[in-house]
Design a protein around this motif. Sequence first.
Motif, PDB file in Angstrom:
ATOM      1  N   ASN A  76       0.799  -1.222   0.000  1.00 23.18           N
ATOM      2  CA  ASN A  76       0.000   0.000   0.000  1.00 23.18           C
ATOM      3  C   ASN A  76       0.834   1.275   0.000  1.00 23.18           C
ATOM      4  O   ASN A  76       0.262   2.370  -0.020  1.00 23.18           O
ATOM      5  N   LEU A  77       2.134   1.173   0.047  1.00 25.59           N
ATOM      6  CA  LEU A  77       2.983   2.363   0.051  1.00 25.59           C
ATOM      7  C   LEU A  77       3.044   2.968  -1.351  1.00 25.59           C
ATOM      8  O   LEU A  77       3.033   2.263  -2.352  1.00 25.59           O
ATOM      9  N   LYS A  78       3.125   4.285  -1.406  1.00 20.77           N
ATOM     10  CA  LYS A  78       3.252   4.960  -2.701  1.00 20.77           C
ATOM     11  C   LYS A  78       4.682   4.851  -3.194  1.00 20.77           C
ATOM     12  O   LYS A  78       5.628   5.013  -2.423  1.00 20.77           O
ATOM     13  N   LYS A  79       4.812   4.601  -4.460  1.00 23.04           N
ATOM     14  CA  LYS A  79       6.130   4.448  -5.061  1.00 23.04           C
ATOM     15  C   LYS A  79       6.468   5.687  -5.873  1.00 23.04           C
ATOM     16  O   LYS A  79       5.609   6.249  -6.556  1.00 23.04           O
ATOM     17  N   ASP A  80       7.702   6.118  -5.807  1.00 24.63           N
ATOM     18  CA  ASP A  80       8.143   7.279  -6.589  1.00 24.63           C
ATOM     19  C   ASP A  80       8.554   6.875  -7.997  1.00 24.63           C
ATOM     20  O   ASP A  80       8.583   7.694  -8.889  1.00 24.63           O
TER      21      ASP A  80
END
Length: 84
Positions: A76-80
């Motif tokens: 669920n973490l946002k990726k750059d």
Amino acid sequence: MLGAVFRSATNRTFKMSLIPQFFFICLGIGGASLYLFRLARGPYVVWNKTNNPEPWNKLDPTYQYKFVAISTDYKNLKKDGPKF
């Protein structure tokens, strides 16, 4: 059966053939012991919490830390970066 083992153990060629085996076993045990000693002396291992309860504060800012978050859901973490 046990007598045959003792007779072969007293044979000179049998003893000479075991010398390299004992050498390499001792070499492996010694290498593993030195590696464990090296790991135990690392800066992130705390043996004495009364003298220095937070040894990671002595590390310089350029040290690459190893963090592990057990309860974090990485899906669920946002990726750059780009999605693959």
